[in-house]
Motif scaffolding. Structure first.
Motif, PDB file in Angstrom:
ATOM      1  N   TYR A  44      32.231  42.346  52.727  1.00 19.74           N
ATOM      2  CA  TYR A  44      32.109  41.106  51.961  1.00 19.74           C
ATOM      3  C   TYR A  44      31.323  40.094  52.777  1.00 19.74           C
ATOM      4  N   GLY A  93      36.633  34.904  52.074  1.00 16.43           N
ATOM      5  CA  GLY A  93      37.566  34.524  51.020  1.00 16.43           C
ATOM      6  C   GLY A  93      37.462  35.384  49.770  1.00 16.43           C
ATOM      7  N   ASP A  94      36.385  36.126  49.639  1.00 13.02           N
ATOM      8  CA  ASP A  94      36.207  36.958  48.439  1.00 13.02           C
ATOM      9  C   ASP A  94      37.216  38.094  48.371  1.00 13.02           C
ATOM     10  N   TRP A  95      37.596  38.653  49.520  1.00 18.37           N
ATOM     11  CA  TRP A  95      38.592  39.728  49.501  1.00 18.37           C
ATOM     12  C   TRP A  95      39.937  39.217  48.994  1.00 18.37           C
ATOM     13  N   GLU A  96      40.334  38.007  49.434  1.00 14.33           N
ATOM     14  CA  GLU A  96      41.595  37.446  48.950  1.00 14.33           C
ATOM     15  C   GLU A  96      41.538  37.196  47.451  1.00 14.33           C
ATOM     16  N   THR A  97      40.407  36.730  46.964  1.00 15.16           N
ATOM     17  CA  THR A  97      40.246  36.515  45.527  1.00 15.16           C
ATOM     18  C   THR A  97      40.387  37.829  44.777  1.00 15.16           C
ATOM     19  N   PHE A  98      39.782  38.885  45.308  1.00 16.82           N
ATOM     20  CA  PHE A  98      39.806  40.191  44.673  1.00 16.82           C
ATOM     21  C   PHE A  98      41.196  40.822  44.709  1.00 16.82           C
ATOM     22  N   SER A 102      44.239  39.483  45.447  1.00 17.17           N
ATOM     23  CA  SER A 102      45.402  38.719  44.991  1.00 17.17           C
ATOM     24  C   SER A 102      45.285  38.273  43.539  1.00 17.17           C
ATOM     25  N   CYS A 103      44.293  38.752  42.821  1.00 15.82           N
ATOM     26  CA  CYS A 103      44.152  38.376  41.413  1.00 15.82           C
ATOM     27  C   CYS A 103      45.277  39.017  40.615  1.00 15.82           C
ATOM     28  N   PHE A 140      34.358  41.620  38.881  1.00 17.43           N
ATOM     29  CA  PHE A 140      34.184  40.502  39.805  1.00 17.43           C
ATOM     30  C   PHE A 140      32.746  40.529  40.302  1.00 17.43           C
ATOM     31  N   PHE A 159      30.541  39.378  43.502  1.00 13.39           N
ATOM     32  CA  PHE A 159      30.617  38.917  44.880  1.00 13.39           C
ATOM     33  C   PHE A 159      29.301  39.166  45.581  1.00 13.39           C
TER      34      PHE A 159
END
Length: 169
Positions: free
Chosen positions: A48, A52-57, A59-60, A68, A70
């Motif tokens: 990534y 922060g994109d991994w957390e968005t992915f 924890s959705c 998504f 990214f």
């Protein structure tokens, strides 16, 4: 685990909740610069561009959201915009894994996903007459680079050849 078939059209990979890559096909390896034997030793978080994109992915909570967009990067550090499509799979022990497909934005859409529609398209090549400057229709792109005469100028410049060709038709 996903099948690691030699599918060069779709990049597929599987990760666990902590971001560890469990498997990836050849297209995924080629896209991100991994060899097939070293894929399982890496984390997808390294791919990534923004952390922060991994957390968005991951924890959705909205399971209906499957796509998504990214910014990803390969091992050389070159980044590109991607569309990740995920499938959330939970086994009997409660472990969650994400089965994903990745496609670069800007790549043509795959033929498997969109039904092929036959369209009849024709290409018209136009050149200018070397004498008068009128538009003349030619047969190929190569003829646009040649000196071409319209019918009127050809009849004036080469009356014997033009009239002979007209008489044969």
């Amino acid at each position: 685990m996903i099948d690691n078939e030699n599918n060069l059209d779709i990049a597929r990979f599987e990760v666990n909740q902590s971001g560890r890559i469990l498997s990836g096909n050849k297209r995924f390896c080629r896209m991100f610069g991994f060899s097939e034997s070293e894929v399982v030793w890496h984390y997808i978080t390294d791919c990534y561009r923004y952390h922060g994109d991994w957390e968005t992915f991951s924890s959705c909570d909205n399971l209906s959201q499957t796509k998504f967009i990214f910014r990803m990067r390969n091992r050389k550090g070159r980044s590109f915009k991607c569309c990740l499509s995920r499938e959330v799979v939970q086994d009997e022990n409660g472990r969650v894994t994400f089965r994903n497909t990745v496609s670069r934005l800007g790549e043509p859409v795959l033929a498997k996903e969109v039904p092929h529609v036959e369209e009849s398209r024709s290409v018209v090549f136009i050149n200018k007459c070397a004498h008068c400057g009128e538009q003349v229709r030619v047969n190929s792109l190569a003829e646009t680079r040649m000196r071409v005469l319209c019918d009127a100028c050809a009849a004036k410049a080469y009356p014997e050849a033009f009239n002979l060709a007209a008489a044969q038709v």
